[in-house]
Scaffold this motif. Structure first.
Motif, PDB file in Angstrom:
ATOM      1  N   GLU A  86      -8.192 -18.266  14.672  1.00  0.00           N
ATOM      2  CA  GLU A  86      -6.823 -17.744  14.579  1.00  0.00           C
ATOM      3  C   GLU A  86      -6.856 -16.235  14.744  1.00  0.00           C
ATOM      4  OE1 GLU A  86      -3.785 -19.140  14.232  1.00  0.00           O
ATOM      5  OE2 GLU A  86      -4.716 -21.101  14.446  1.00  0.00           O
ATOM      6  N   PRO A  87      -5.941 -15.693  15.529  1.00  0.00           N
ATOM      7  CA  PRO A  87      -5.912 -14.233  15.668  1.00  0.00           C
ATOM      8  C   PRO A  87      -5.485 -13.583  14.352  1.00  0.00           C
ATOM      9  CG  PRO A  87      -4.039 -15.235  16.811  1.00  0.00           C
ATOM     10  CD  PRO A  87      -4.905 -16.362  16.311  1.00  0.00           C
ATOM     11  N   PHE A  88      -6.161 -12.508  14.024  1.00  0.00           N
ATOM     12  CA  PHE A  88      -5.838 -11.787  12.795  1.00  0.00           C
ATOM     13  C   PHE A  88      -6.224 -10.336  12.988  1.00  0.00           C
ATOM     14  CE2 PHE A  88      -7.131 -10.200   8.561  1.00  0.00           C
ATOM     15  CZ  PHE A  88      -5.891 -10.278   7.949  1.00  0.00           C
ATOM     16  N   ASN A  89      -5.268  -9.449  12.782  1.00  0.00           N
ATOM     17  CA  ASN A  89      -5.521  -8.028  12.939  1.00  0.00           C
ATOM     18  C   ASN A  89      -5.141  -7.298  11.650  1.00  0.00           C
ATOM     19  OD1 ASN A  89      -5.814  -5.385  13.665  1.00  0.00           O
ATOM     20  ND2 ASN A  89      -4.427  -5.461  15.417  1.00  0.00           N
ATOM     21  N   PRO A  90      -6.125  -6.911  10.855  1.00  0.00           N
ATOM     22  CA  PRO A  90      -5.837  -6.197   9.614  1.00  0.00           C
ATOM     23  C   PRO A  90      -5.053  -4.902   9.842  1.00  0.00           C
ATOM     24  CG  PRO A  90      -8.137  -6.855   9.679  1.00  0.00           C
ATOM     25  CD  PRO A  90      -7.553  -7.143  11.034  1.00  0.00           C
ATOM     26  N   ASP A  91      -5.133  -4.354  11.042  1.00  0.00           N
ATOM     27  CA  ASP A  91      -4.407  -3.121  11.341  1.00  0.00           C
ATOM     28  C   ASP A  91      -2.898  -3.326  11.361  1.00  0.00           C
ATOM     29  OD1 ASP A  91      -6.792  -1.704  11.533  1.00  0.00           O
ATOM     30  OD2 ASP A  91      -6.957  -2.040  13.699  1.00  0.00           O
ATOM     31  N   ASN A  92      -2.439  -4.584  11.299  1.00  0.00           N
ATOM     32  CA  ASN A  92      -1.009  -4.855  11.226  1.00  0.00           C
ATOM     33  C   ASN A  92      -0.434  -4.545   9.845  1.00  0.00           C
ATOM     34  OD1 ASN A  92      -0.956  -5.701  13.877  1.00  0.00           O
ATOM     35  ND2 ASN A  92      -1.136  -7.862  13.368  1.00  0.00           N
ATOM     36  N   TYR A  93      -1.309  -4.271   8.882  1.00  0.00           N
ATOM     37  CA  TYR A  93      -0.892  -3.940   7.521  1.00  0.00           C
ATOM     38  C   TYR A  93      -1.087  -2.451   7.277  1.00  0.00           C
ATOM     39  CZ  TYR A  93      -1.189  -8.953   6.774  1.00  0.00           C
ATOM     40  OH  TYR A  93      -1.019 -10.302   6.871  1.00  0.00           O
ATOM     41  N   LEU A  94      -0.417  -1.911   6.280  1.00  0.00           N
ATOM     42  CA  LEU A  94      -0.624  -0.521   5.895  1.00  0.00           C
ATOM     43  C   LEU A  94      -2.077  -0.323   5.483  1.00  0.00           C
ATOM     44  CD1 LEU A  94       2.531  -0.024   3.637  1.00  0.00           C
ATOM     45  CD2 LEU A  94       2.184   0.899   5.936  1.00  0.00           C
ATOM     46  N   ALA A  95      -2.658   0.793   5.868  1.00  0.00           N
ATOM     47  CA  ALA A  95      -4.063   1.067   5.554  1.00  0.00           C
ATOM     48  C   ALA A  95      -4.334   1.017   4.051  1.00  0.00           C
ATOM     49  CB  ALA A  95      -4.472   2.421   6.125  1.00  0.00           C
ATOM     50  N   ALA A  96      -3.389   1.491   3.240  1.00  0.00           N
ATOM     51  CA  ALA A  96      -3.575   1.451   1.787  1.00  0.00           C
ATOM     52  C   ALA A  96      -3.660   0.014   1.282  1.00  0.00           C
ATOM     53  CB  ALA A  96      -2.429   2.181   1.090  1.00  0.00           C
ATOM     54  N   VAL A  97      -2.971  -0.886   1.941  1.00  0.00           N
ATOM     55  CA  VAL A  97      -2.997  -2.292   1.547  1.00  0.00           C
ATOM     56  C   VAL A  97      -4.313  -2.930   1.990  1.00  0.00           C
ATOM     57  CG1 VAL A  97      -1.915  -4.550   1.902  1.00  0.00           C
ATOM     58  CG2 VAL A  97      -0.494  -2.521   1.540  1.00  0.00           C
ATOM     59  N   MET A 111      -5.584 -12.142   1.942  1.00  0.00           N
ATOM     60  CA  MET A 111      -4.398 -11.928   2.778  1.00  0.00           C
ATOM     61  C   MET A 111      -3.318 -11.255   1.954  1.00  0.00           C
ATOM     62  SD  MET A 111      -2.896 -12.582   5.745  1.00  0.00           S
ATOM     63  CE  MET A 111      -3.767 -13.918   6.506  1.00  0.00           C
ATOM     64  N   PRO A 112      -2.959 -10.030   2.294  1.00  0.00           N
ATOM     65  CA  PRO A 112      -1.855  -9.401   1.567  1.00  0.00           C
ATOM     66  C   PRO A 112      -0.573 -10.187   1.810  1.00  0.00           C
ATOM     67  CG  PRO A 112      -3.004  -7.815   2.954  1.00  0.00           C
ATOM     68  CD  PRO A 112      -3.503  -9.170   3.316  1.00  0.00           C
ATOM     69  N   PHE A 113       0.027 -10.667   0.749  1.00  0.00           N
ATOM     70  CA  PHE A 113       1.230 -11.488   0.885  1.00  0.00           C
ATOM     71  C   PHE A 113       2.476 -10.713   0.495  1.00  0.00           C
ATOM     72  CE2 PHE A 113       4.177 -14.692  -0.972  1.00  0.00           C
ATOM     73  CZ  PHE A 113       4.511 -15.320   0.215  1.00  0.00           C
ATOM     74  N   ASN A 114       2.427 -10.038  -0.615  1.00  0.00           N
ATOM     75  CA  ASN A 114       3.595  -9.263  -1.032  1.00  0.00           C
ATOM     76  C   ASN A 114       3.163  -8.024  -1.819  1.00  0.00           C
ATOM     77  OD1 ASN A 114       2.797 -10.642  -3.324  1.00  0.00           O
ATOM     78  ND2 ASN A 114       4.867 -10.837  -4.116  1.00  0.00           N
ATOM     79  N   SER A 115       2.273  -7.262  -1.215  1.00  0.00           N
ATOM     80  CA  SER A 115       1.791  -6.053  -1.872  1.00  0.00           C
ATOM     81  C   SER A 115       2.922  -5.044  -2.017  1.00  0.00           C
ATOM     82  CB  SER A 115       0.653  -5.420  -1.068  1.00  0.00           C
ATOM     83  OG  SER A 115      -0.471  -6.253  -1.092  1.00  0.00           O
ATOM     84  N   SER A 116       2.972  -4.429  -3.158  1.00  0.00           N
ATOM     85  CA  SER A 116       4.006  -3.430  -3.425  1.00  0.00           C
ATOM     86  C   SER A 116       3.530  -2.063  -2.963  1.00  0.00           C
ATOM     87  CB  SER A 116       4.295  -3.371  -4.922  1.00  0.00           C
ATOM     88  OG  SER A 116       4.738  -4.616  -5.379  1.00  0.00           O
ATOM     89  N   THR A 117       4.429  -1.323  -2.390  1.00  0.00           N
ATOM     90  CA  THR A 117       4.140   0.039  -1.972  1.00  0.00           C
ATOM     91  C   THR A 117       5.151   0.953  -2.643  1.00  0.00           C
ATOM     92  OG1 THR A 117       3.355  -0.760   0.174  1.00  0.00           O
ATOM     93  CG2 THR A 117       3.885   1.582   0.008  1.00  0.00           C
ATOM     94  N   PRO A 118       4.703   1.809  -3.563  1.00  0.00           N
ATOM     95  CA  PRO A 118       5.650   2.689  -4.235  1.00  0.00           C
ATOM     96  C   PRO A 118       6.260   3.700  -3.260  1.00  0.00           C
ATOM     97  CG  PRO A 118       3.428   3.001  -5.104  1.00  0.00           C
ATOM     98  CD  PRO A 118       3.341   1.992  -4.024  1.00  0.00           C
ATOM     99  N   VAL A 119       7.524   3.953  -3.436  1.00  0.00           N
ATOM    100  CA  VAL A 119       8.247   4.927  -2.624  1.00  0.00           C
ATOM    101  C   VAL A 119       9.005   5.839  -3.580  1.00  0.00           C
ATOM    102  CG1 VAL A 119      10.060   5.251  -0.895  1.00  0.00           C
ATOM    103  CG2 VAL A 119       8.513   3.287  -0.729  1.00  0.00           C
ATOM    104  N   MET A 120       8.958   7.135  -3.321  1.00  0.00           N
ATOM    105  CA  MET A 120       9.690   8.074  -4.160  1.00  0.00           C
ATOM    106  C   MET A 120      10.768   8.754  -3.313  1.00  0.00           C
ATOM    107  SD  MET A 120       8.403  11.350  -6.348  1.00  0.00           S
ATOM    108  CE  MET A 120       8.813  12.738  -5.301  1.00  0.00           C
ATOM    109  N   TYR A 121      11.985   8.694  -3.799  1.00  0.00           N
ATOM    110  CA  TYR A 121      13.087   9.410  -3.178  1.00  0.00           C
ATOM    111  C   TYR A 121      13.390  10.627  -4.035  1.00  0.00           C
ATOM    112  CZ  TYR A 121      14.001   5.166  -0.486  1.00  0.00           C
ATOM    113  OH  TYR A 121      13.889   4.097   0.354  1.00  0.00           O
ATOM    114  N   TYR A 122      13.734  11.722  -3.384  1.00  0.00           N
ATOM    115  CA  TYR A 122      14.116  12.901  -4.145  1.00  0.00           C
ATOM    116  C   TYR A 122      15.159  13.691  -3.364  1.00  0.00           C
ATOM    117  CZ  TYR A 122      11.202  15.871  -1.138  1.00  0.00           C
ATOM    118  OH  TYR A 122      10.671  16.545  -0.079  1.00  0.00           O
ATOM    119  N   ASN A 123      15.899  14.513  -4.064  1.00  0.00           N
ATOM    120  CA  ASN A 123      16.932  15.344  -3.468  1.00  0.00           C
ATOM    121  C   ASN A 123      16.318  16.717  -3.197  1.00  0.00           C
ATOM    122  OD1 ASN A 123      19.081  17.234  -3.166  1.00  0.00           O
ATOM    123  ND2 ASN A 123      20.487  15.696  -4.020  1.00  0.00           N
ATOM    124  N   LYS A 124      16.046  16.995  -1.939  1.00  0.00           N
ATOM    125  CA  LYS A 124      15.378  18.228  -1.550  1.00  0.00           C
ATOM    126  C   LYS A 124      16.178  19.460  -1.985  1.00  0.00           C
ATOM    127  CE  LYS A 124      13.012  20.069   2.497  1.00  0.00           C
ATOM    128  NZ  LYS A 124      12.739  19.867   3.915  1.00  0.00           N
TER     129      LYS A 124
END
Length: 136
Positions: A86-97, A111-124
């Motif tokens: 089966e074709p599988f390319n780990p580069d299709n995922y975020l490097a941190a994952v 297999m990363p299925f639902n890895s969480s990636t923290p995101v921070m929003y701020y008011n510049k």
């Protein structure tokens, strides 16, 4: 059998299983709720020891090291994909994952299925007013 989530995420896993089951007749996925993350991993380990392990289990990030260390208990995703051609390319995922689920020699174990990636929003503008030049 797949150990899975409860609640809304469990409903999504059930949908994925139902879609897969409807797509073919050779295999059947039967999602089974096993409790919290820790309870699911404990259940999977006990099932492995009893030689009644599920074909697939979803383990949380904290359990990754335990599963990586259980070499006889897991079928690494890179081997599974190679063995089934089966074709599988780990580069299709975020490097941190991918980095989290990969061995030191670059082999992806799970297999990363639902890895969480923290995101921070701020008011510049508000940061600038407070004298903060860039986000931490």
């Amino acid at each position: 059998m797949v150990a899975r989530y409860g609640g809304a995420l469990g409903q999504k896993v059930n949908e994925i299983a139902a879609d897969f089951n409807a797509s073919q007749s050779e295999y059947e996925i039967k999602p089974v709720y096993k409790g919290s993350y820790a309870e699911t991993m404990t259940s999977a380990i006990a099932a492995f020891r009893a030689k009644e392990q599920p074909a697939i289990v979803q383990v949380f990030e904290v359990g990754t090291a335990t599963m990586m260390g259980a070499k006889q208990a897991i079928y690494p995703v890179y081997e599974l994909m190679e063995d089934t051609k089966e074709p599988f390319n780990p580069d299709n995922y975020l490097a941190a994952v991918t980095g989290y689920y990969t061995t030191n020699d670059g082999q992806m174990l799970s297999m990363p299925f639902n890895s969480s990636t923290p995101v921070m929003y701020y008011n510049k503008d508000m940061f600038a007013k407070a004298g903060i030049e860039s986000a931490p």
